[in-house]
Design a protein around this motif. Sequence first.
Motif, PDB file in Angstrom:
ATOM      1  N   LEU A 251       1.081  -1.602  -2.495  1.00  0.00           N
ATOM      2  CA  LEU A 251       1.724  -0.429  -1.918  1.00  0.00           C
ATOM      3  C   LEU A 251       1.178  -0.169  -0.518  1.00  0.00           C
ATOM      4  O   LEU A 251      -0.012  -0.368  -0.253  1.00  0.00           O
ATOM      5  CB  LEU A 251       1.469   0.806  -2.788  1.00  0.00           C
ATOM      6  CG  LEU A 251       2.109   0.836  -4.173  1.00  0.00           C
ATOM      7  CD1 LEU A 251       1.642   2.070  -4.937  1.00  0.00           C
ATOM      8  CD2 LEU A 251       3.626   0.823  -4.072  1.00  0.00           C
ATOM      9  N   VAL A 252       2.044   0.256   0.380  1.00  0.00           N
ATOM     10  CA  VAL A 252       1.623   0.693   1.702  1.00  0.00           C
ATOM     11  C   VAL A 252       2.276   2.036   1.999  1.00  0.00           C
ATOM     12  O   VAL A 252       3.324   2.373   1.438  1.00  0.00           O
ATOM     13  CB  VAL A 252       1.992  -0.323   2.812  1.00  0.00           C
ATOM     14  CG1 VAL A 252       1.222  -1.617   2.643  1.00  0.00           C
ATOM     15  CG2 VAL A 252       3.489  -0.565   2.861  1.00  0.00           C
ATOM     16  N   ALA A 253       1.648   2.810   2.857  1.00  0.00           N
ATOM     17  CA  ALA A 253       2.197   4.091   3.290  1.00  0.00           C
ATOM     18  C   ALA A 253       2.689   3.944   4.722  1.00  0.00           C
ATOM     19  O   ALA A 253       1.947   3.472   5.597  1.00  0.00           O
ATOM     20  CB  ALA A 253       1.137   5.180   3.197  1.00  0.00           C
ATOM     21  N   LEU A 254       3.919   4.339   4.950  1.00  0.00           N
ATOM     22  CA  LEU A 254       4.511   4.263   6.286  1.00  0.00           C
ATOM     23  C   LEU A 254       4.570   5.663   6.886  1.00  0.00           C
ATOM     24  O   LEU A 254       5.254   6.538   6.357  1.00  0.00           O
ATOM     25  CB  LEU A 254       5.918   3.666   6.225  1.00  0.00           C
ATOM     26  CG  LEU A 254       6.070   2.294   5.555  1.00  0.00           C
ATOM     27  CD1 LEU A 254       7.522   1.853   5.601  1.00  0.00           C
ATOM     28  CD2 LEU A 254       5.164   1.266   6.227  1.00  0.00           C
ATOM     29  N   LYS A 255       3.851   5.878   7.957  1.00  0.00           N
ATOM     30  CA  LYS A 255       3.906   7.146   8.676  1.00  0.00           C
ATOM     31  C   LYS A 255       4.902   6.962   9.813  1.00  0.00           C
ATOM     32  O   LYS A 255       4.604   6.348  10.837  1.00  0.00           O
ATOM     33  CB  LYS A 255       2.516   7.497   9.208  1.00  0.00           C
ATOM     34  CG  LYS A 255       2.390   8.882   9.815  1.00  0.00           C
ATOM     35  CD  LYS A 255       0.931   9.162  10.147  1.00  0.00           C
ATOM     36  CE  LYS A 255       0.740  10.558  10.706  1.00  0.00           C
ATOM     37  NZ  LYS A 255      -0.695  10.821  10.989  1.00  0.00           N
ATOM     38  N   VAL A 256       6.118   7.470   9.596  1.00  0.00           N
ATOM     39  CA  VAL A 256       7.224   7.248  10.525  1.00  0.00           C
ATOM     40  C   VAL A 256       7.417   8.484  11.394  1.00  0.00           C
ATOM     41  O   VAL A 256       7.712   9.570  10.901  1.00  0.00           O
ATOM     42  CB  VAL A 256       8.529   6.934   9.770  1.00  0.00           C
ATOM     43  CG1 VAL A 256       9.641   6.614  10.756  1.00  0.00           C
ATOM     44  CG2 VAL A 256       8.323   5.783   8.795  1.00  0.00           C
ATOM     45  N   ILE A 257       7.239   8.318  12.702  1.00  0.00           N
ATOM     46  CA  ILE A 257       7.364   9.421  13.649  1.00  0.00           C
ATOM     47  C   ILE A 257       8.654   9.242  14.431  1.00  0.00           C
ATOM     48  O   ILE A 257       8.847   8.225  15.105  1.00  0.00           O
ATOM     49  CB  ILE A 257       6.164   9.472  14.603  1.00  0.00           C
ATOM     50  CG1 ILE A 257       4.863   9.561  13.793  1.00  0.00           C
ATOM     51  CG2 ILE A 257       6.279  10.639  15.577  1.00  0.00           C
ATOM     52  CD1 ILE A 257       3.618   9.359  14.623  1.00  0.00           C
ATOM     53  N   ARG A 258       9.555  10.209  14.286  1.00  0.00           N
ATOM     54  CA  ARG A 258      10.823  10.153  15.000  1.00  0.00           C
ATOM     55  C   ARG A 258      10.609  10.522  16.461  1.00  0.00           C
ATOM     56  O   ARG A 258      10.049  11.573  16.775  1.00  0.00           O
ATOM     57  CB  ARG A 258      11.831  11.126  14.377  1.00  0.00           C
ATOM     58  CG  ARG A 258      12.012  10.938  12.872  1.00  0.00           C
ATOM     59  CD  ARG A 258      12.698   9.641  12.542  1.00  0.00           C
ATOM     60  NE  ARG A 258      12.826   9.472  11.093  1.00  0.00           N
ATOM     61  CZ  ARG A 258      13.287   8.379  10.509  1.00  0.00           C
ATOM     62  NH1 ARG A 258      13.669   7.346  11.268  1.00  0.00           N
ATOM     63  NH2 ARG A 258      13.379   8.293   9.195  1.00  0.00           N
TER      64      ARG A 258
END
Length: 339
Positions: free
Chosen positions: A24-31
């Motif tokens: 599992l990985v966590a994606l911190k997506v910044i618009r």
Amino acid sequence: MLCVFRVNGKLVALKVIRLVNGKLVALKVIRLQEEEGTPFTAIREASLLKGLKHANIVLLHDIIHTKETLTLVFEYVHTDLCQYMDKHPGGLHPDNVRLFLFQLLRGLSYIHQRYILHRDLKPQNLLISDTGELKLADFGLARAKSVPSHTYSNEVVTLWYRPPDVLLGSTDYSTCLDMWGVGCIFVEMIQGVAAFPGMKDIQDQLERIFLVLGTPSEETWPGVHSLPHFKPESLSCVCVMLLALYSCVFISVCVGRLGYVDHAEELASRFLQCFPKNRLSAQAALHHEYFSHLPPRLWELPDMSSIFSVPTVKLQPESGDSIQVCSKSHGKATSNSKH
């Protein structure tokens, strides 16, 4: 799993995905908005984390930058210390507090030796894996500190964990900034509630600290009168009356559980020093008597080795059997991200 929140006005999405290899990985997506560009906190976090490789610091796998988004790919860690304490109210098992604190100091010692300040230590920013590994996370406010020192903003650190020197307007600080937060978190893990839970503003927070540790003077804190916000006359009448009765209430009086754990009270008092230069460093704290019961091998581990790689080291069972999502403000948090 997907949650969306704001950091400095930017929409940030946090996704958890499973890779082909099953991890599992966590994606911190910044618009991103074209006219505003990439937020400086994301750039700061990414640039610092890319150079940090330690078992007690969240691992940044990759950075993906497109025209619309900036995505930070982190290792996935399933909970944080805030949620862990909410699941086990009333204070954690003393042995587990010792292991969590040791890991926190281990991670801080690593970044402090590289002249990096975290500047936002709080339970939400300490991730806890399913095996009990603690990892420093959310380096959005972190700064690489040069020598000689520069001045920095005093709008750092969530209120409950902000040291009195910063509350009084100091912008000239070093690694001692983080060590006050360590002391607050240490006390909170033991007693189950925040050490100094200010409910109003900076002045209220200062009063709570001074009622326990005493009102500072030039004798106990050289230079305190020159700090921008030091106004002893602005203390509330109640605070002044109480301080007239006693100049300092020892931590053990306000936090009774510390006295039941060998050397805990003394260690907490070494962290929670109003005069910044008197605070114990992370490296020195690792060798405090409080940790004397731990296996000597822990001090010989390589940076990337978990303390749980030592066979005799393991978490003890805690009370409680269900995880509750952290809903407390925990000191008026500026943001609450999970990697």
